[in-house]
Enzyme design. Structure first.
Site, PDB file in Angstrom:
ATOM      1  N   ASN A  54      18.580  56.731 -11.254  1.00 43.10           N
ATOM      2  CA  ASN A  54      19.362  56.721 -12.491  1.00 43.10           C
ATOM      3  C   ASN A  54      20.340  57.878 -12.435  1.00 43.10           C
ATOM      4  O   ASN A  54      20.002  58.963 -11.930  1.00 43.10           O
ATOM      5  CB  ASN A  54      18.477  56.913 -13.720  1.00 43.10           C
ATOM      6  CG  ASN A  54      17.544  55.751 -13.960  1.00 43.10           C
ATOM      7  OD1 ASN A  54      17.641  54.712 -13.316  1.00 43.10           O
ATOM      8  ND2 ASN A  54      16.633  55.925 -14.903  1.00 43.10           N
ATOM      9  N   GLY A  55      21.531  57.689 -13.005  1.00 38.68           N
ATOM     10  CA  GLY A  55      22.488  58.781 -13.050  1.00 38.68           C
ATOM     11  C   GLY A  55      23.698  58.507 -12.177  1.00 38.68           C
ATOM     12  O   GLY A  55      23.978  57.370 -11.777  1.00 38.68           O
TER      13      GLY A  55
ATOM     14  N   ARG B 240      16.528  49.017 -22.558  1.00 43.76           N
ATOM     15  CA  ARG B 240      17.468  50.089 -22.234  1.00 43.76           C
ATOM     16  C   ARG B 240      18.849  49.540 -21.874  1.00 43.76           C
ATOM     17  O   ARG B 240      19.827  50.270 -21.885  1.00 43.76           O
ATOM     18  CB  ARG B 240      16.920  50.928 -21.070  1.00 43.76           C
ATOM     19  CG  ARG B 240      15.722  51.773 -21.453  1.00 43.76           C
ATOM     20  CD  ARG B 240      15.130  52.454 -20.221  1.00 43.76           C
ATOM     21  NE  ARG B 240      15.999  53.462 -19.656  1.00 43.76           N
ATOM     22  CZ  ARG B 240      16.017  54.734 -20.003  1.00 43.76           C
ATOM     23  NH1 ARG B 240      15.206  55.170 -20.961  1.00 43.76           N
ATOM     24  NH2 ARG B 240      16.824  55.591 -19.420  1.00 43.76           N
TER      25      ARG B 240
ATOM     26  N   LYS C 135      20.492  51.316 -24.265  1.00 40.19           N
ATOM     27  CA  LYS C 135      19.840  52.048 -25.339  1.00 40.19           C
ATOM     28  C   LYS C 135      20.046  53.555 -25.192  1.00 40.19           C
ATOM     29  O   LYS C 135      20.386  54.244 -26.139  1.00 40.19           O
ATOM     30  CB  LYS C 135      18.337  51.722 -25.356  1.00 40.19           C
ATOM     31  CG  LYS C 135      17.564  52.399 -26.479  1.00 40.19           C
ATOM     32  CD  LYS C 135      18.023  51.920 -27.839  1.00 40.19           C
ATOM     33  CE  LYS C 135      17.175  52.449 -28.972  1.00 40.19           C
ATOM     34  NZ  LYS C 135      17.751  52.108 -30.282  1.00 40.19           N
TER      35      LYS C 135
ATOM     36  N   LYS D 277      27.700  48.258 -35.968  1.00 41.86           N
ATOM     37  CA  LYS D 277      26.622  47.286 -35.830  1.00 41.86           C
ATOM     38  C   LYS D 277      27.169  45.876 -35.625  1.00 41.86           C
ATOM     39  O   LYS D 277      26.671  45.124 -34.799  1.00 41.86           O
ATOM     40  CB  LYS D 277      25.712  47.305 -37.070  1.00 41.86           C
ATOM     41  CG  LYS D 277      24.744  48.458 -37.110  1.00 41.86           C
ATOM     42  CD  LYS D 277      23.715  48.320 -35.997  1.00 41.86           C
ATOM     43  CE  LYS D 277      23.249  49.671 -35.499  1.00 41.86           C
ATOM     44  NZ  LYS D 277      24.231  50.496 -34.832  1.00 41.86           N
TER      45      LYS D 277
ATOM     46  N   GLU E 258      29.468  52.911 -39.461  1.00 38.58           N
ATOM     47  CA  GLU E 258      28.240  52.402 -38.850  1.00 38.58           C
ATOM     48  C   GLU E 258      28.102  50.899 -39.070  1.00 38.58           C
ATOM     49  O   GLU E 258      27.649  50.167 -38.178  1.00 38.58           O
ATOM     50  CB  GLU E 258      27.027  53.142 -39.416  1.00 38.58           C
ATOM     51  CG  GLU E 258      25.678  52.663 -38.896  1.00 38.58           C
ATOM     52  CD  GLU E 258      25.507  52.816 -37.401  1.00 38.58           C
ATOM     53  OE1 GLU E 258      24.557  52.208 -36.877  1.00 38.58           O
ATOM     54  OE2 GLU E 258      26.301  53.530 -36.756  1.00 38.58           O
TER      55      GLU E 258
END
Length: 599
Positions: free
Chosen positions: A102-103, A29, A594, A476, A472
């Protein structure tokens, strides 16, 4: 983004083993520190800046065995830099409660000022630390743990998933508001996590918490209540993938594994949705969706590029469609009404900016569709309809197979929302999985990566369906190589970006088909060639672009839609092999997460 894991057991399993396994599973993540807290009459908290291995190597694991209640966390910094002090869990001043979060607590400064004025000393710079201190205040006033937890949560403004353990209790308390939290129902206890991979080794039965809900997990039961404390009915769902799906399967990196899983992922996306004999598209999830327009796409990052691809498909089929960066979407400034269809594209189904945009669209009266990979996610539950891309678990932070699956799913959606013929599209889609496999089997991307790894920058160009692919491809390259990369609509090169072109800036040109756009892109390639920049053509060979290219990455001949999918695979491989040559942290690129669950 930040990850939570928790466990309450019946004594057969040590909590520390579950927490360490869960933290390892949540590394994908994105994070910069980790920590755990176990409870057994007292709280023992251990946390470290850096990778999970830094915590694991200093943890007195054996002395923590025998405890069957605990919580853990991987932190992605928002308030305060990475440090041991800023890592979670955080405790109150008397070490009675430990909290992971979280947050964003939007009113944390006012709460911090209030608590400081009352004599509370803070040990971190985080917004999270106000939560255990609020709980501690309530405990000092005589409140029981659950009451103290609820009182603290009631004071919070913003988005959060919070879990707390108490020295005096054998329970975990949790709450959620606009940040994901899922319960795992096991035979030896109950699990809590921000994402199911944290406990998939132990159980595949889950309950997704809704916004405003609280959970109490004890060795013998779990109870979910609303903000008023009323018990709510829950549905236990069974996940359709297991721990083995999330392994590397012998590949050096998750990213390479997931690139190679794309033929399977695309077959799963198409299964039961296209009829090759009648060349029709059937989406059971959208059976009662009446086509309407305009169509507005909201998305972020890779999903935004997929949304651009989807909007282009709709426009060429006669449906008015726009794409908005979710972070810039404002329903008060965009024409949104009951006839508007707003499509949120989000692989996790939890992306904070996309969720905010979808909620605005719902409030404005629009109909909403979530295009997501995650069953039970916030987007899937809050939208009127959900179209699943069926890509399976994706662990690498940089999206690969989910982008390809989004491309296919949005192609199907475009067919569903328009009256145009689907024959050519369906025939092309049926061949795509095999064509992707052909690219994987024959690609020379590793050779090209080795040749251009030391370049100053990388440029990507395309037109029409290939423009989002160019964007894209650049994304990447940025994400996993940390090298400068830009994507452009091919025709825009001469309106400024050409000033950046040099012998040290390879230009990847995506040229698919034999139409007007393809030939115009060939003209742009000639302009690049005239300025001595190396050109890598990604092409199906239907034009003469290879005459003007230094290197070629071939894809099977098809149509613009299929070509956009196969060309993207070649660009994924180029980025992967450049990053590999540079020795980058491919699966966990620096500063990235992520699932981005804060705005």
């Amino acid at each position: 983004m930040c990850g939570i894991v928790g466990y309450v057991g019946n004594g057969e399993t040590d909590a520390i083993d579950v927490l360490l396994n869960g933290l390892s599973s949540l590394e994908y993540r994105g994070y910069d520190s980790t920590g755990v807290a176990v409870a057994n009459g007292a709280l023992r908290v251990h946390k470290r800046e850096g990778e999970f291995s830094a915590l694991e190597s200093t943890l007195p694991t054996e002395s923590l065995r025998g405890d069957s209640i605990g919580i853990g966390h991987t932190r992605w910094s928002t308030h305060g830099p990475p440090s041991d002090a800023n890592a979670h869990p955080h405790t109150d001043s008397e070490n009675r409660v430990a909290v992971v979060h979280n947050g964003i607590v939007e009113n944390y400064q006012a709460l911090r000022d209030e608590l400081t004025a009352e004599g509370v000393d803070f040990e971190s710079e985080t917004d999270t630390e106000v939560i255990p201190h609020l709980i501690g205040q309530a405990l000092s006033a005589g409140a029981a743990p659950e009451t103290a937890f609820r009182r603290a949560i009631d004071r919070l403004e913003g988005s959060y998933a919070v879990a707390a353990v108490f020295a005096s209790s054998d329970e975990i308390y949790a709450a959620r508001q606009e940040s994901p939290l899922v319960l795992g129902i096991g035979d030896d206890g109950y699990y809590l996590a921000s994402d199911a991979p944290a406990f998939i080794d132990y159980t595949d039965r889950v309950v997704y918490l809704e916004d405003g809900q609280f959970a109490r997990l004890s060795p013998g039961e779990f109870v979910v209540t609303d903000a008023n404390g009323t018990v709510v009915d829950t549905t236990v769902e069974t996940l359709e993938w297991d721990a083995e799906d999330a392994g590397k399967s012998g590949y050096d990196h998750y990213m390479l594994k997931e690139i190679n899983e794309q033929p399977t992922a695309l077959r799963q996306c198409l299964r039961g949705r296209v009829d090759g004999l009648s060349s029709t598209v059937e989406l059971a999830e959208l059976a009662d969706l009446e086509p309407s327009w305009p169509v507005q796409f909201v998305a972020c990052g890779t999903s935004y590029h997929a949304a651009m691809f989807g909007a282009e498909l709709l426009r060429e089929r006669g449906v008015p469609a726009q794409t908005f960066l979710a972070s810039e979407y404002d329903a008060d400034r965009v024409l949104v009404g009951e006839s508007t269809l707003v499509v949120g594209v989000t692989q996790s189904g939890e992306t904070a900016d996309t969720m905010r945009a979808l909620r605005e669209a719902n409030r404005a009266g629009a109909r909403t569709v979530a295009v997501t990979n995650t069953v039970g996610s916030s987007a899937a539950r809050e939208c009127d309809h959900a179209l699943y891309i069926r890509a399976g678990p994706e662990i690498c932070v940089a999206a690969t197979k989910t982008f390809a699956s989004q491309q296919v799913a949005l192609t199907l959606l475009a067919c569903r929302l328009s009256d145009a013929s689907t024959h050519d599209v369906v025939q092309a889609l049926r061949d795509v999985p095999d064509q992707v496999q052909h690219v994987l089997d024959t690609s020379r991307a590793s050779e090209i990566a080795a040749e251009y790894v030391d370049s100053d920058a990388f440029f990507f160009i395309g037109r029409g369906h290939q423009y989002p692919v160019a964007l894209e491809g650049a994304l990447k390259m940025k994400e996993i190589t940390y090298r400068h990369a830009e994507g452009f609509a091919a025709g825009e090169l001469k309106h400024g970006p050409m000033a950046l072109v040099s012998e040290e800036t390879p230009v990847f040109a995506v040229v698919i088909g034999d139409g007007e756009r393809a030939h115009k892109t060939v003209s742009n390639v000639k302009e690049v060639e005239a300025r001595d920049a190396p050109v890598v053509a990604v092409t199906d060979g239907q034009t003469d672009v290879e005459r003007y290219a230094d290197r070629v990455l071939k894809v099977p001949a098809s149509n613009d839609v299929a070509g956009a999918i196969t060309a993207n695979v070649q660009l994924q491989l180029v980025s992967y092999w450049v990053a590999n040559e540079l020795g980058r942290s491919i699966d966990k690129p620096r500063h990235l997460a992520k699932s981005v669950t804060v705005e």
